[in-house]
Scaffold this motif. Structure first.
Motif, PDB file in Angstrom:
ATOM      1  N   ASN A  27       0.824  -1.217   0.000  1.00 32.42           N
ATOM      2  CA  ASN A  27       0.000   0.000   0.000  1.00 32.42           C
ATOM      3  C   ASN A  27       0.854   1.261   0.000  1.00 32.42           C
ATOM      4  N   TYR A  28       1.889   1.275   0.817  1.00 29.25           N
ATOM      5  CA  TYR A  28       2.747   2.456   0.902  1.00 29.25           C
ATOM      6  C   TYR A  28       3.552   2.656  -0.370  1.00 29.25           C
ATOM      7  N   ALA A  31       1.257   3.957  -3.108  1.00 32.70           N
ATOM      8  CA  ALA A  31       0.891   5.350  -2.859  1.00 32.70           C
ATOM      9  C   ALA A  31       2.059   6.286  -3.162  1.00 32.70           C
ATOM     10  N   LEU A  34       2.639   6.463  -6.986  1.00 29.80           N
ATOM     11  CA  LEU A  34       1.664   7.302  -7.675  1.00 29.80           C
ATOM     12  C   LEU A  34       1.908   8.784  -7.420  1.00 29.80           C
ATOM     13  N   ILE A  35       2.270   9.143  -6.214  1.00 27.96           N
ATOM     14  CA  ILE A  35       2.571  10.535  -5.896  1.00 27.96           C
ATOM     15  C   ILE A  35       3.784  11.013  -6.679  1.00 27.96           C
TER      16      ILE A  35
END
Length: 52
Positions: A27-28, A31, A34-35
């Motif tokens: 998940n990290y 994320a 994508l950022i």
């Protein structure tokens, strides 16, 4: 100098390696990936001062 063309595959490679080594980070890693891709995609527009 690294361009966005070379930065994005390096980020993807690093993200893939981290996911393989530590699946709990999925998940990290997704994320953060994508950022970073979003920032590198918007960077030229942000630096040139033009609007989207």
């Amino acid at each position: 100098m690294l361009t966005m063309v070379t930065i994005q595959p390096l980020i993807a490679l690093l993200a893939g390696i981290l996911i393989l080594v530590m699946p709990r980070l999925l998940n990290y890693v997704v994320a953060i990936y994508l950022i970073l891709i979003g920032i590198t995609g918007l960077w030229p527009q942000l630096m040139s001062g033009t609007s989207l």
